[in-house]
Design a protein around this motif. Structure first.
Motif, short mmCIF file in Angstrom:
data_model
loop_
_atom_site.label_atom_id
_atom_site.label_comp_id
_atom_site.label_asym_id
_atom_site.label_seq_id
_atom_site.Cartn_x
_atom_site.Cartn_y
_atom_site.Cartn_z
N ILE A 37 0.83 -1.20 0.00
CA ILE A 37 0.00 0.00 0.00
C ILE A 37 0.87 1.25 0.00
N PRO A 38 0.66 2.18 -0.94
CA PRO A 38 1.45 3.42 -1.00
C PRO A 38 1.23 4.30 0.22
N ASN A 39 2.25 5.08 0.57
CA ASN A 39 2.18 6.01 1.68
C ASN A 39 2.94 7.27 1.29
N LEU A 40 2.45 8.41 1.75
CA LEU A 40 3.10 9.69 1.44
C LEU A 40 2.93 10.63 2.62
N ALA A 41 4.04 11.22 3.08
CA ALA A 41 3.97 12.13 4.24
C ALA A 41 5.12 13.13 4.19
N PRO A 42 4.89 14.38 4.65
CA PRO A 42 5.94 15.38 4.69
C PRO A 42 6.64 15.43 6.05
N TYR A 43 7.96 15.66 6.00
CA TYR A 43 8.77 15.79 7.20
C TYR A 43 9.62 17.05 7.07
N SER A 44 9.50 17.95 8.04
CA SER A 44 10.19 19.24 7.93
C SER A 44 11.59 19.20 8.53
N GLN A 45 12.04 18.04 8.93
CA GLN A 45 13.41 17.86 9.40
C GLN A 45 14.10 16.94 8.40
N PHE A 46 14.54 17.55 7.28
CA PHE A 46 15.06 16.82 6.13
C PHE A 46 16.23 17.60 5.53
N ASN A 47 17.23 16.88 5.01
CA ASN A 47 18.32 17.57 4.33
C ASN A 47 19.24 16.57 3.64
N ASN A 48 20.16 17.12 2.81
CA ASN A 48 21.20 16.27 2.24
C ASN A 48 22.37 16.20 3.22
N LEU A 49 23.17 15.15 3.11
CA LEU A 49 24.29 14.94 4.02
C LEU A 49 25.64 15.08 3.33
N THR A 50 25.74 14.57 2.12
CA THR A 50 26.97 14.66 1.34
C THR A 50 26.59 14.43 -0.11
N PHE A 51 27.62 14.52 -1.03
CA PHE A 51 27.27 14.53 -2.45
C PHE A 51 27.93 13.45 -3.30
N ASP A 52 29.00 12.81 -2.83
CA ASP A 52 29.67 11.83 -3.68
C ASP A 52 30.05 10.58 -2.89
N PRO A 53 29.15 9.61 -2.80
CA PRO A 53 27.81 9.60 -3.39
C PRO A 53 26.83 10.41 -2.55
N PRO A 54 25.69 10.79 -3.12
CA PRO A 54 24.74 11.61 -2.37
C PRO A 54 23.95 10.80 -1.33
N TYR A 55 23.86 11.38 -0.14
CA TYR A 55 23.04 10.82 0.93
C TYR A 55 22.08 11.89 1.43
N VAL A 56 20.91 11.46 1.87
CA VAL A 56 19.93 12.36 2.48
C VAL A 56 19.47 11.78 3.80
N MET A 57 18.81 12.62 4.60
CA MET A 57 18.24 12.15 5.86
C MET A 57 16.91 12.85 6.12
N PHE A 58 16.06 12.17 6.85
CA PHE A 58 14.88 12.84 7.42
C PHE A 58 14.65 12.25 8.79
N GLU A 145 15.25 8.77 -5.86
CA GLU A 145 15.02 7.38 -5.50
C GLU A 145 16.12 6.97 -4.53
N CYS A 146 15.73 6.49 -3.36
CA CYS A 146 16.68 6.30 -2.26
C CYS A 146 16.70 4.88 -1.72
N SER A 147 17.89 4.44 -1.36
CA SER A 147 18.08 3.13 -0.75
C SER A 147 18.44 3.32 0.72
N TYR A 148 17.69 2.70 1.59
CA TYR A 148 17.86 2.82 3.04
C TYR A 148 19.27 2.39 3.48
#
Length: 234
Positions: A37-58, A145-148
């Motif tokens: 089942i699809p899910n969608l939600a906003p989180y205001s504590q989100f950002n990128n961490l680095t760029f090579d390779p790129p990582y993000v966090m929320f 598209e992100c891999s945990y």
């Protein structure tokens, strides 16, 4: 004024902490549950961490019942998620998907949003012969598209003070051609919204440039150029 959070009273009618750390980009995170089942939600504590390779966090604070947010449950179970740029045009849908709904409710349907499937990442869905693509917001001009990778859990005061910080590697990036100007993502075209304090938001429409003087290699990191970074090793 001065106060110690959790120790002394700030004396204001509203807590000022989040209003001090602004503007914050919005992590509009799409996932799929282990049952598909699809899910969608906003989180205001989100950002990128680095760029090579790129990582993000929320980061996601716990529910009033002290349980994990649906997004965290899905990411840890399936190993993937997508980030969708929250824009001024989509602000009403962003708000609608922030509602606290029962686990298993499809927020894409609830908010009337068209789905676009991921190209690279696929969710590990129970009972299915093939893993399923992760839903993305079709109308959003930029999507990751992100891999945990991992979860960092920070303890806090119950029931919602504890937080789950999700870290992920970005495997694929979608950018709509119409938001590019002279080879750059044009913020005047994407018009992203950002979280401020209290119940306030802002929209980014204008930018100005400040070039850091000195070592030119520093600019490569500020730009976040993976190609230039690797060229330094050649």
């Amino acid at each position: 004024m001065f106060y110690e959070p959790g120790k002394t009273d700030h004396g204001l009618p509203y807590d000022p902490f989040k209003a001090c750390v602004i503007p914050r980009p919005i992590g509009w995170i799409s996932t799929i549950s282990p049952s598909g089942i699809p899910n969608l939600a906003p989180y205001s504590q989100f950002n990128n961490l680095t760029f090579d390779p790129p990582y993000v966090m929320f980061s996601a604070n716990r529910n009033p019942s002290a349980t994990q947010k649906d997004t965290v449950r899905n990411v840890e179970a399936t190993g993937v998620f997508c980030w969708n740029l929250a824009t001024f045009e989509l602000r009403d849908a962003v708000t609608k998907t922030s509602e606290q709904l029962d686990y298993g409710v499809d927020e894409f349907v609830y908010a009337g949003l068209e789905i676009e499937g991921s190209k690279l990442v696929k969710a590990k869905v129970d009972g299915k012969k093939e893993n399923k693509v992760v839903p993305m917001v079709a109308a959003s001009p930029i999507k990751f598209e992100c891999s945990y990778h991992s979860t960092l859990r920070l303890p806090g005061n119950p029931p919602i003070g504890s937080v789950d910080i999700i870290i992920a590697k970005v495997l694929g990036i979608h950018i709509a051609d119409e938001v590019l100007t002279d080879g750059k993502v044009d913020v005047r075209k994407t018009m992203p919204i950002a979280r401020c304090g209290y119940f306030d938001y802002t929209v980014v429409k204008e930018v100005f440039e400040m070039v850091v003087p000195g070592d030119k290699t520093l600019l490569l990191g500020l730009e976040g150029s993976a190609r230039a970074n690797r060229a330094l090793e050649e």
